[in-house]
Scaffold this motif. Structure first.
Motif, PDB file in Angstrom:
ATOM      1  N   GLY A  97      -0.198   1.162   9.967  1.00 42.60           N
ATOM      2  CA  GLY A  97       0.898   1.550  10.726  1.00 42.60           C
ATOM      3  C   GLY A  97       1.737   2.640  10.423  1.00 42.60           C
ATOM      4  N   LYS A  98       2.895   2.896  10.930  1.00 46.19           N
ATOM      5  CA  LYS A  98       3.718   4.003  10.880  1.00 46.19           C
ATOM      6  C   LYS A  98       4.352   4.097   9.530  1.00 46.19           C
ATOM      7  CE  LYS A  98       5.166   4.530  15.649  1.00 46.19           C
ATOM      8  NZ  LYS A  98       6.488   4.777  16.433  1.00 46.19           N
ATOM      9  N   LEU A  99       4.531   3.110   8.905  1.00 46.67           N
ATOM     10  CA  LEU A  99       5.101   3.025   7.574  1.00 46.67           C
ATOM     11  C   LEU A  99       4.228   3.510   6.466  1.00 46.67           C
ATOM     12  CD1 LEU A  99       7.436   1.993   5.486  1.00 46.67           C
ATOM     13  CD2 LEU A  99       6.015  -0.007   5.317  1.00 46.67           C
ATOM     14  N   LEU A 100       2.733   3.193   6.501  1.00 47.24           N
ATOM     15  CA  LEU A 100       1.884   3.437   5.651  1.00 47.24           C
ATOM     16  C   LEU A 100       1.507   4.950   5.716  1.00 47.24           C
ATOM     17  CD1 LEU A 100       0.025   2.949   3.223  1.00 47.24           C
ATOM     18  CD2 LEU A 100      -1.511   1.779   5.138  1.00 47.24           C
ATOM     19  N   ILE A 101       1.377   5.374   7.236  1.00 46.13           N
ATOM     20  CA  ILE A 101       1.024   6.591   7.273  1.00 46.13           C
ATOM     21  C   ILE A 101       1.974   7.709   6.824  1.00 46.13           C
ATOM     22  CG2 ILE A 101       0.654   8.333   9.342  1.00 46.13           C
ATOM     23  CD1 ILE A 101      -0.828   6.119  10.905  1.00 46.13           C
ATOM     24  N   LYS A 102       3.053   7.218   7.283  1.00 46.45           N
ATOM     25  CA  LYS A 102       4.458   8.189   6.618  1.00 46.45           C
ATOM     26  C   LYS A 102       4.406   8.419   4.801  1.00 46.45           C
ATOM     27  CE  LYS A 102       7.923  10.276   7.485  1.00 46.45           C
ATOM     28  NZ  LYS A 102       8.019  11.493   8.311  1.00 46.45           N
ATOM     29  N   ILE A 127       9.352  11.309  -6.569  1.00 44.31           N
ATOM     30  CA  ILE A 127       8.388  10.141  -6.395  1.00 44.31           C
ATOM     31  C   ILE A 127       9.298   8.744  -6.446  1.00 44.31           C
ATOM     32  CG2 ILE A 127       6.649   8.775  -7.883  1.00 44.31           C
ATOM     33  CD1 ILE A 127       5.456  11.650  -8.637  1.00 44.31           C
ATOM     34  N   ILE A 128      10.004   8.652  -7.375  1.00 44.62           N
ATOM     35  CA  ILE A 128      10.969   7.395  -7.416  1.00 44.62           C
ATOM     36  C   ILE A 128      11.446   7.238  -6.023  1.00 44.62           C
ATOM     37  CG2 ILE A 128      13.011   6.462  -8.490  1.00 44.62           C
ATOM     38  CD1 ILE A 128      10.414   6.539 -10.336  1.00 44.62           C
ATOM     39  N   LEU A 129      12.141   8.136  -5.402  1.00 42.37           N
ATOM     40  CA  LEU A 129      12.719   8.275  -4.180  1.00 42.37           C
ATOM     41  C   LEU A 129      11.793   7.630  -3.176  1.00 42.37           C
ATOM     42  CD1 LEU A 129      15.381  11.221  -4.252  1.00 42.37           C
ATOM     43  CD2 LEU A 129      15.925   8.752  -4.390  1.00 42.37           C
ATOM     44  N   GLY A 130      10.493   8.023  -2.927  1.00 42.28           N
ATOM     45  CA  GLY A 130       9.707   7.555  -2.172  1.00 42.28           C
ATOM     46  C   GLY A 130       9.335   6.482  -2.413  1.00 42.28           C
ATOM     47  N   LEU A 153       0.679  -1.270  -0.069  1.00 43.13           N
ATOM     48  CA  LEU A 153      -0.079   0.023  -0.254  1.00 43.13           C
ATOM     49  C   LEU A 153       1.068   1.287   0.017  1.00 43.13           C
ATOM     50  CD1 LEU A 153      -2.781  -1.112   2.430  1.00 43.13           C
ATOM     51  CD2 LEU A 153      -3.032  -0.896  -0.016  1.00 43.13           C
ATOM     52  N   SER A 154       2.088   1.024   0.628  1.00 45.27           N
ATOM     53  CA  SER A 154       2.787   2.484   0.646  1.00 45.27           C
ATOM     54  C   SER A 154       3.280   2.611  -0.664  1.00 45.27           C
ATOM     55  CB  SER A 154       3.962   2.214   1.767  1.00 45.27           C
ATOM     56  OG  SER A 154       3.644   2.118   2.984  1.00 45.27           O
ATOM     57  N   ILE A 155       3.573   1.579  -1.277  1.00 43.24           N
ATOM     58  CA  ILE A 155       4.373   1.669  -3.002  1.00 43.24           C
ATOM     59  C   ILE A 155       3.330   2.267  -3.751  1.00 43.24           C
ATOM     60  CG2 ILE A 155       5.179   0.474  -4.744  1.00 43.24           C
ATOM     61  CD1 ILE A 155       6.461  -1.365  -2.878  1.00 43.24           C
ATOM     62  N   ILE A 156       2.113   1.744  -3.741  1.00 46.04           N
ATOM     63  CA  ILE A 156       0.953   2.170  -4.441  1.00 46.04           C
ATOM     64  C   ILE A 156       0.452   3.573  -4.292  1.00 46.04           C
ATOM     65  CG2 ILE A 156      -1.799   1.947  -4.667  1.00 46.04           C
ATOM     66  CD1 ILE A 156      -0.936  -1.204  -4.493  1.00 46.04           C
ATOM     67  N   SER A 157       0.864   4.057  -3.225  1.00 47.15           N
ATOM     68  CA  SER A 157       0.288   5.670  -2.668  1.00 47.15           C
ATOM     69  C   SER A 157       1.170   6.449  -3.400  1.00 47.15           C
ATOM     70  CB  SER A 157       0.360   5.915  -1.316  1.00 47.15           C
ATOM     71  OG  SER A 157       1.921   6.122  -1.015  1.00 47.15           O
ATOM     72  N   TYR A 158       2.462   5.947  -4.044  1.00 44.24           N
ATOM     73  CA  TYR A 158       2.941   7.055  -4.805  1.00 44.24           C
ATOM     74  C   TYR A 158       2.420   7.239  -6.302  1.00 44.24           C
ATOM     75  CZ  TYR A 158       6.033   7.830  -1.112  1.00 44.24           C
ATOM     76  OH  TYR A 158       6.884   8.370  -0.105  1.00 44.24           O
ATOM     77  N   ILE A 159       1.850   6.281  -6.720  1.00 43.13           N
ATOM     78  CA  ILE A 159       1.258   6.075  -8.269  1.00 43.13           C
ATOM     79  C   ILE A 159      -0.073   6.896  -8.256  1.00 43.13           C
ATOM     80  CG2 ILE A 159       0.489   4.614  -9.944  1.00 43.13           C
ATOM     81  CD1 ILE A 159       2.087   2.545  -8.473  1.00 43.13           C
ATOM     82  N   SER A 211       3.356  10.877   0.028  1.00 41.55           N
ATOM     83  CA  SER A 211       2.887  11.101  -1.252  1.00 41.55           C
ATOM     84  C   SER A 211       1.812  11.979  -1.519  1.00 41.55           C
ATOM     85  CB  SER A 211       2.475   9.541  -1.628  1.00 41.55           C
ATOM     86  OG  SER A 211       1.344   9.298  -0.902  1.00 41.55           O
ATOM     87  N   LEU A 212       0.824  12.172  -0.739  1.00 42.07           N
ATOM     88  CA  LEU A 212      -0.056  13.275  -0.731  1.00 42.07           C
ATOM     89  C   LEU A 212       0.574  14.824  -0.744  1.00 42.07           C
ATOM     90  CD1 LEU A 212      -3.089  14.015  -0.947  1.00 42.07           C
ATOM     91  CD2 LEU A 212      -3.111  14.032   1.374  1.00 42.07           C
ATOM     92  N   GLY A 213       1.240  14.925   0.016  1.00 41.89           N
ATOM     93  CA  GLY A 213       2.068  16.317  -0.145  1.00 41.89           C
ATOM     94  C   GLY A 213       2.694  16.568  -1.319  1.00 41.89           C
TER      95      GLY A 213
END
Length: 109
Positions: free
Chosen positions: A30-35, A78-81, A6-12, A40-42
């Motif tokens: 969790g902290k990973l997904l929230i971060k 985005i790639i770095l994220g 989900l964290s990876i998908i959030s950047y797409i 990605s939203l910002g």
């Protein structure tokens, strides 16, 4: 889906962010997904705002159209994220990541 995916998908795109946000339950974020949702939203908001400003500027000063290449910087961020998300790193995106720290309170609810 797990938090890493989900964290990876959030950047797409914004649609990917929506899938990651609505695809997770509030209690399982969790902290990973929230971060990464926050970062990605910002980054998306900043990219859209910058694109609008550059379009407005080039409308009046056409030779400044070279500023449109600033979008490549957002692509690199985005790639770095995505790399941070894939490595399960809870860290900010370079350069602009600190701007989004704690700004989207609704993600933590």
């Amino acid at each position: 889906m797990n938090q890493k995916t989900l964290s990876i998908i959030s950047y797409i795109t914004i649609m990917g962010w929506a899938v990651a946000y609505f695809g997770s339950k509030n209690e399982t974020r969790g902290k990973l997904l929230i971060k990464h949702l926050e970062q990605s939203l910002g980054l998306s908001i900043l990219s859209i705002f910058t694109g609008i400003v550059i379009s407005f500027i080039t409308m009046f000063v056409p030779f400044l159209a070279i500023l449109s290449y600033l979008n490549l910087i957002f692509f690199a961020l985005i790639i770095l994220g995505v790399i941070n998300a894939a490595n399960e790193r809870i860290s900010n995106i370079p350069i602009v990541g600190n701007l989004f720290e704690g700004k989207f309170v609704f993600l933590r609810n």
